[in-house]
Write an enzyme that holds these catalytic residues in place. Structure first.
Site, PDB file in Angstrom:
ATOM      1  N   CYS A  10      31.988  38.790  36.035  1.00 49.54           N
ATOM      2  CA  CYS A  10      32.945  39.438  36.936  1.00 49.54           C
ATOM      3  C   CYS A  10      32.496  40.867  37.256  1.00 49.54           C
ATOM      4  O   CYS A  10      31.579  41.402  36.645  1.00 49.54           O
ATOM      5  CB  CYS A  10      34.338  39.449  36.307  1.00 49.54           C
ATOM      6  SG  CYS A  10      34.476  40.511  34.852  1.00 49.54           S
ATOM      7  N   CYS A  13      32.571  43.239  34.271  1.00 55.32           N
ATOM      8  CA  CYS A  13      31.505  42.946  33.312  1.00 55.32           C
ATOM      9  C   CYS A  13      30.178  43.529  33.801  1.00 55.32           C
ATOM     10  O   CYS A  13      29.418  44.113  33.027  1.00 55.32           O
ATOM     11  CB  CYS A  13      31.376  41.441  33.099  1.00 55.32           C
ATOM     12  SG  CYS A  13      32.899  40.670  32.536  1.00 55.32           S
TER      13      CYS A  13
END
Length: 79
Positions: A10, A13
């Site tokens: 994501c 991240c």
């Protein structure tokens, strides 16, 4: 030093991975940085919210993007 960025890819991240690499370059500390995207491996650390940050086997952050200052402090504590 072993650093693992836990997350399924994501945006948050990816941001943690980028910040970790920037901090390491700024403070000139060598480390192996690995992105862990497999949920089974992430769960082995007890992390249920990503992103997660693991330094030398210790979970330091879950569920948020830490600041560069926080990342620097965590890395320096573990060196």
């Amino acid at each position: 030093m072993e650093i693992k960025v836990l997350g399924t890819g994501c945006k948050k991240c990816t941001e943690v991975d980028k910040l970790v690499r920037e901090v390491l370059a700024e403070i000139n500390i060598p480390a192996n940085v690995e992105k862990v995207e497999d949920f089974a491996q992430i769960a082995q650390y007890g992390v249920m919210l990503t992103p997660g940050l693991v330094i030398n086997g210790k979970v330091k952050v879950t569920g948020k993007v830490p600041s560069k200052a926080d990342i620097k402090k965590m890395i320096e504590e573990e060196k």
